[in-house]
Write a protein that holds these residues in place. Structure first.
Motif: not given
Lengths: 140, 205
Positions: B7-9, B37-43, B45
């Motif tokens: 995950t982002l965290e 982080a950018h890839q995860l933040a925009k959805g 996985r």
């Protein structure tokens, strides 16, 4: 990948003051706690640099490196070497790349054991650049 | 065991852990961590698959970046070059079911997660390189499975399919491309069935 996550979480907690958290990551051993006293670099050869260290109890140590850290010798004794993963972290438990290690830094040297295949004869990696000595398993 | 989501965290811990396993080399992880982080933040996985759960006939390949760690900082590796290299491989070998990082130590561990998020494929929890190395033919995997082809793509849009009989030849050829493409390129190598590519000694803890 899961090892990287476990190591990162352990170091993150160590950086926030929970140094014992690293005990929950048995793959990582802290083998030296001290300072960098001198760094000599010799571009163009296989082992490209040597860092002199001093442990907290004033024992001299030496760290050989090329593109990665290769061998740690403390008080004349080989303490760790490639293919095991040697990593130098700063006072905040952040990794120091070989091109950024310099005198005066407070450092810890961490070791993560290599996978068995890197120790076995059929992988012909020679001495990992440690010419003339070859790979000797620590403790053998 | 089922897949674990990164995950982002988890990104700071992954970047720090990959940095440690890089053994002082392997390229800085902070830039790649920003892209992940950018890839995860925009959805996007990242599903991390235990190696033991990958079916033997699954089609897999190893992804990573090859070249100068310093220049990797100057031009952050976004997903475009990896998509291009993967596209070349899939055009020739068919669609992949899962990806492996070509190396976990250093930037490549973080970048493999970024690519998995960008192309929506699971990532196998394995380290085919074993430790950070400077040469592709010096991997744990290359000792078991000959490296005969590489799909290469640069951040500048150039692509190449490289083949050679020996891994060291291939290593020299891919190295020779770097000065003309900005110092680094995305690579996809070791395409094959999971039972051949995922060697048990390289599967981590």
């Amino acid at each position: 990948m899961s090892l990287a996550l476990a190591v990162g979480r352990g170091l993150g907690r160590a950086a926030s003051g929970q140094v014992d958290a690293l005990r929950e990551v048995p793959q990582v051993r802290v083998v030296l706690d001290g300072w960098v006293t001198e760094v000599r670099r010799a571009p163009g050869v296989e082992v490209r640099g040597v860092a002199s260290l001093s442990t907290r109890n004033r024992q001299p140590a030496r760290l050989d490196f090329a593109n990665e850290y290769l061998a740690l010798i403390t008080a004349g004794e080989l303490q760790a070497s490639a293919p095991d993963v040697l990593c130098v972290v700063d006072a905040g438990w952040l990794p120091i790349p070989v091109d950024e290690i310099r005198p005066g830094q407070q450092v810890r040297v961490l070791v993560v054991d290599a996978v068995e295949d890197l120790r076995s004869a059929h992988v012909e990696f020679g001495a990992f650049g440690l010419t003339g000595r070859g790979y000797v398993e620590v403790g053998s | 065991m089922s897949a674990t989501a990164v995950t982002l965290e988890d990104v700071p811990a992954l970047a720090l852990g990959c940095g440690v396993l890089g053994s002082g080399g392997g390229g800085a992880t902070d830039g790649p961590a920003l892209v992940l982080a950018h890839q995860l933040a925009k959805g996007g996985r990242v599903d991390l698959l235990p190696a033991s759960t990958v079916v033997p006939e699954a089609r897999v390949a190893c992804v990573g970046v090859y070249g100068s760690g310093t220049l990797l900082v100057e031009t952050l590796p976004g997903p475009a070059a990896f998509r291009a290299a993967l596209g070349g491989l899939e055009e020739r070998h068919g669609s992949l079911d899962a990806l492996l990082p070509i190396e976990v130590g250093g930037a490549n561990g973080v970048l493999a997660a970024m690519v998995a998020a960008a192309v929506d494929r699971p990532l196998v929890d394995a380290d085919p390189m074993g430790r950070a190395f400077s040469r592709l033919n010096d991997t744990v995997l290359a000792a078991r499975l000959p490296m005969r082809e590489i799909f290469f793509a640069s951040a500048t849009g150039a692509t190449a399919h490289l083949q050679a009989d020996r891994g060291d030849q291939l290593e020299r050829v891919v190295q020779s491309l770097l000065p003309s493409v900005g110092g680094w390129g995305a690579i996809v190598a070791f395409p094959g069935r999971a039972e051949d590519v995922i060697c048990m000694p390289c599967v981590g803890p």
